[in-house]
Design a protein around this motif. Structure first.
Motif, PDB file in Angstrom:
ATOM      1  N   VAL A   2       0.884  -1.343   0.312  1.00 20.23           N
ATOM      2  CA  VAL A   2      -0.058  -0.107  -0.064  1.00 20.23           C
ATOM      3  C   VAL A   2       0.827   1.443  -0.151  1.00 20.23           C
ATOM      4  CG1 VAL A   2      -0.069   0.360   2.608  1.00 20.23           C
ATOM      5  CG2 VAL A   2      -1.820   0.797   1.442  1.00 20.23           C
ATOM      6  N   THR A   3       0.541   2.323  -0.614  1.00 22.75           N
ATOM      7  CA  THR A   3       1.571   3.361  -1.123  1.00 22.75           C
ATOM      8  C   THR A   3       0.110   4.637  -0.878  1.00 22.75           C
ATOM      9  OG1 THR A   3       2.838   2.338  -2.694  1.00 22.75           O
ATOM     10  CG2 THR A   3       3.294   4.524  -2.306  1.00 22.75           C
ATOM     11  N   VAL A   4       0.182   5.531  -0.465  1.00 20.63           N
ATOM     12  CA  VAL A   4      -0.004   6.252   0.333  1.00 20.63           C
ATOM     13  C   VAL A   4       1.010   7.610  -0.169  1.00 20.63           C
ATOM     14  CG1 VAL A   4      -0.644   8.209   2.103  1.00 20.63           C
ATOM     15  CG2 VAL A   4      -0.618   5.526   2.816  1.00 20.63           C
ATOM     16  N   MET A   5       0.146   8.731  -1.188  1.00 18.97           N
ATOM     17  CA  MET A   5       0.903  10.112  -1.104  1.00 18.97           C
ATOM     18  C   MET A   5       0.357  11.207  -0.432  1.00 18.97           C
ATOM     19  SD  MET A   5       1.497  11.127  -5.148  1.00 18.97           S
ATOM     20  CE  MET A   5       2.836   9.952  -5.660  1.00 18.97           C
ATOM     21  N   ASP A   6       1.492  11.935  -0.253  1.00 19.60           N
ATOM     22  CA  ASP A   6       0.396  13.139   0.634  1.00 19.60           C
ATOM     23  C   ASP A   6       0.089  14.982  -0.793  1.00 19.60           C
ATOM     24  OD1 ASP A   6       2.635  14.198   0.293  1.00 19.60           O
ATOM     25  OD2 ASP A   6       3.871  14.757   2.163  1.00 19.60           O
ATOM     26  N   HIS A   7      -0.002  15.715  -0.276  1.00 20.19           N
ATOM     27  CA  HIS A   7      -0.333  16.762  -1.027  1.00 20.19           C
ATOM     28  C   HIS A   7       0.877  16.922  -1.559  1.00 20.19           C
ATOM     29  CE1 HIS A   7       0.442  18.839   2.360  1.00 20.19           C
ATOM     30  NE2 HIS A   7       0.536  19.518   2.291  1.00 20.19           N
ATOM     31  N   LYS A   8       2.004  16.813  -1.666  1.00 16.31           N
ATOM     32  CA  LYS A   8       2.776  17.501  -1.659  1.00 16.31           C
ATOM     33  C   LYS A   8       3.379  16.417  -2.811  1.00 16.31           C
ATOM     34  CE  LYS A   8       4.006  20.491   1.985  1.00 16.31           C
ATOM     35  NZ  LYS A   8       5.186  20.696   3.251  1.00 16.31           N
ATOM     36  N   GLY A   9       3.426  15.559  -2.553  1.00 15.80           N
ATOM     37  CA  GLY A   9       3.860  14.062  -4.019  1.00 15.80           C
ATOM     38  C   GLY A   9       5.136  13.628  -3.081  1.00 15.80           C
ATOM     39  N   ALA A  10       5.096  13.369  -1.579  1.00 13.49           N
ATOM     40  CA  ALA A  10       5.754  12.549  -1.218  1.00 13.49           C
ATOM     41  C   ALA A  10       5.334  10.790  -0.384  1.00 13.49           C
ATOM     42  CB  ALA A  10       6.710  13.213   0.461  1.00 13.49           C
ATOM     43  N   ALA A  11       5.462   9.766  -1.017  1.00 14.12           N
ATOM     44  CA  ALA A  11       5.319   8.803  -1.045  1.00 14.12           C
ATOM     45  C   ALA A  11       5.465   7.933  -0.172  1.00 14.12           C
ATOM     46  CB  ALA A  11       5.413   8.057  -2.220  1.00 14.12           C
ATOM     47  N   THR A  12       4.995   7.038   0.743  1.00 15.39           N
ATOM     48  CA  THR A  12       5.267   5.833   1.450  1.00 15.39           C
ATOM     49  C   THR A  12       4.919   5.021   0.913  1.00 15.39           C
ATOM     50  OG1 THR A  12       5.434   8.114   3.826  1.00 15.39           O
ATOM     51  CG2 THR A  12       5.765   6.152   4.422  1.00 15.39           C
ATOM     52  N   SER A  13       5.526   3.425   1.459  1.00 17.45           N
ATOM     53  CA  SER A  13       4.840   2.749   1.385  1.00 17.45           C
ATOM     54  C   SER A  13       4.616   1.644   2.534  1.00 17.45           C
ATOM     55  CB  SER A  13       5.432   1.847  -0.375  1.00 17.45           C
ATOM     56  OG  SER A  13       5.412   2.646  -1.074  1.00 17.45           O
ATOM     57  N   ALA A  14       4.551   0.583   2.473  1.00 19.70           N
ATOM     58  CA  ALA A  14       4.703  -0.411   3.755  1.00 19.70           C
ATOM     59  C   ALA A  14       3.504  -1.798   3.571  1.00 19.70           C
ATOM     60  CB  ALA A  14       3.104   0.008   4.865  1.00 19.70           C
ATOM     61  N   HIS A  15       4.377  -2.572   3.410  1.00 21.48           N
ATOM     62  CA  HIS A  15       4.184  -4.077   3.022  1.00 21.48           C
ATOM     63  C   HIS A  15       3.886  -4.952   3.260  1.00 21.48           C
ATOM     64  CE1 HIS A  15       6.668  -2.109  -0.452  1.00 21.48           C
ATOM     65  NE2 HIS A  15       7.452  -2.278   0.680  1.00 21.48           N
ATOM     66  N   CYS A  16       3.359  -6.675   3.453  1.00 17.91           N
ATOM     67  CA  CYS A  16       2.420  -7.375   3.821  1.00 17.91           C
ATOM     68  C   CYS A  16       2.272  -8.538   3.237  1.00 17.91           C
ATOM     69  CB  CYS A  16       0.578  -7.189   4.402  1.00 17.91           C
ATOM     70  SG  CYS A  16       0.225  -8.454   4.873  1.00 17.91           S
ATOM     71  N   ILE A  17       3.041  -9.857   3.414  1.00 16.68           N
ATOM     72  CA  ILE A  17       2.840 -10.801   3.316  1.00 16.68           C
ATOM     73  C   ILE A  17       1.910 -11.655   3.284  1.00 16.68           C
ATOM     74  CG2 ILE A  17       3.798 -13.244   2.754  1.00 16.68           C
ATOM     75  CD1 ILE A  17       7.019 -11.981   2.785  1.00 16.68           C
ATOM     76  N   VAL A  18       1.256 -12.591   1.796  1.00 16.54           N
ATOM     77  CA  VAL A  18       0.388 -13.129   3.188  1.00 16.54           C
ATOM     78  C   VAL A  18       0.357 -14.149   1.969  1.00 16.54           C
ATOM     79  CG1 VAL A  18      -2.765 -13.731   2.365  1.00 16.54           C
ATOM     80  CG2 VAL A  18      -2.070 -11.434   3.098  1.00 16.54           C
ATOM     81  N   ARG A  19       0.024 -15.323   3.314  1.00 16.60           N
ATOM     82  CA  ARG A  19       0.585 -16.914   2.886  1.00 16.60           C
ATOM     83  C   ARG A  19      -0.688 -18.160   3.411  1.00 16.60           C
ATOM     84  NH1 ARG A  19       5.501 -15.782   5.586  1.00 16.60           N
ATOM     85  NH2 ARG A  19       7.134 -15.671   3.137  1.00 16.60           N
ATOM     86  N   THR A  20      -1.345 -18.640   2.204  1.00 13.10           N
ATOM     87  CA  THR A  20      -1.893 -19.803   2.997  1.00 13.10           C
ATOM     88  C   THR A  20      -2.429 -20.450   3.921  1.00 13.10           C
ATOM     89  OG1 THR A  20      -3.082 -20.224   0.642  1.00 13.10           O
ATOM     90  CG2 THR A  20      -3.881 -21.823   2.489  1.00 13.10           C
ATOM     91  N   TYR A  21      -3.319 -20.761   5.196  1.00 10.69           N
ATOM     92  CA  TYR A  21      -3.084 -21.393   6.791  1.00 10.69           C
ATOM     93  C   TYR A  21      -3.384 -22.338   5.491  1.00 10.69           C
ATOM     94  CZ  TYR A  21      -4.468 -22.165  11.304  1.00 10.69           C
ATOM     95  OH  TYR A  21      -4.117 -22.785  12.220  1.00 10.69           O
TER      96      TYR A  21
END
Length: 235
Positions: free
Chosen positions: A83-102
Motif C-alpha cells: 500500500v502506497t500513500v501519497m501526501d499533498h506535496k507528492g511524498a510517497a510512503t509504502s508498507a508491505h504485507c506477505i499473505v500466505r495460505t493457512y
C-alpha cells in the motif's frame, strides 16, 4: 484460510497540516520480479471512489485508515501486498504485507536425544502449530518431565525413560501425532501385590492340608473303635 475473506488494514498517521492525496494497493508474487507487480486499486484521496478494482476486491479510504477486502480467498491471493500513500506535496510512503495460505499440520515426528534425556517433536509446514505431550495417554506431569516454552521439546525427568511418549500437533485445520516407544515401564508395587496374592493361597493350602490330616485322624479313630467293639462281641 481457503474460502474466507482477506482483510488488510493500513493506518495512516499524518499531521493536521498534511493531507492524503492518493492511496494505491498493489500485489506481486513473493518470489519474482518487480515487473510482476499489479495494481489492485487506485484511490485519489480520502472519500473519493477507488478505480481499477477487481470484482472481488474492495478498497476504501478513511481519515487515518485504508482497508483492502478480498472475498473468497482461493490461495491464488498468496502474494506480497503493498500500500502506497501519497501526501499533498507528492511524498510517497509504502508498507508491505506477505499473505500466505493457512496450511494444515503435516508429517509429525518425534526424535530422541539420549545424551540430554529429551524428546523433540517436529512437523513439516503447518501454520500456527500447537504442541501437546502425553505419556501412556496421560498429559505430561512433573514426575515424567517438563515441556519447553514453544512445546517442541520434552525434557524427561523420569528414569529410566520407558513407555510410550506421544506428541500431538494441532492447528485450526486439525491435528496429527507421532509416538516414541521406549522399553516397557515396570509396574510399581508388583512385588507387594504378588506377596498379597500369595499369602491367601498359602493359607488356603495349609488349611486344606490340616483339614485332610484331621479327617484322616478322625477316620482311623472311628475304625479302631469299631474294630474293638467287634472283638468284644466275638468273645
Amino acid at each position: 484460510m481457503l474460502g474466507s475473506s482477506l482483510v488488510l488494514k493500513a493506518r495512516m498517521d499524518h499531521g493536521p497540516l498534511e493531507e492524503v492525496s492518493a492511496v494505491t494497493w498493489e500485489w506481486e508474487p513473493e518470489t519474482g520480479n518487480a515487473t510482476d507487480r499489479v495494481t489492485l486499486a487506485s484511490c485519489p484521496g480520502r472519500g473519493l471512489e477507488c478505480t481499477g478494482m477487481r470484482p472481488n476486491v474492495h478498497v476504501n479510504v478513511e481519515q487515518q485508515e485504508t482497508t483492502l477486502h478480498i472475498n473468497g480467498y482461493s490461495g491464488a491471493e498468496s502474494r506480497v501486498y503493498t500500500v502506497t500513500v501519497m501526501d499533498h506535496k507528492g511524498a510517497a510512503t509504502s508498507a508491505h504485507c506477505i499473505v500466505r495460505t493457512y496450511e494444515a499440520v503435516h508429517h509429525v515426528s518425534v526424535s530422541v536425544n539420549v545424551s540430554h534425556s529429551s524428546l523433540v517433536c517436529g512437523e513439516a509446514w503447518g501454520t500456527e502449530p500447537l504442541f501437546s505431550w502425553f505419556h501412556e495417554s496421560v498429559a505430561i506431569t512433573e514426575t515424567v518431565g517438563r515441556v519447553s516454552r514453544d512445546g517442541t521439546t520434552l525434557i524427561v525427568t523420569k528414569t529410566p525413560i520407558c513407555g510410550h511418549f506421544t506428541c500431538i500437533v494441532s492447528n485450526k485445520l486439525g491435528h496429527s501425532s507421532a509416538t516414541y516407544t521406549a522399553a516397557p515401564c515396570e509396574i510399581e508395587g508388583r512385588g507387594t501385590t504378588a506377596a498379597a496374592v500369595l499369602c491367601p493361597v498359602l493359607l488356603l493350602l495349609f488349611g486344606g492340608v490340616l483339614a485332610f490330616l484331621l479327617w484322616r485322624r478322625h477316620r482311623h479313630s472311628n475304625r479302631g473303635e469299631r474294630l474293638h467293639e467287634h472283638l468284644d462281641e466275638t468273645i
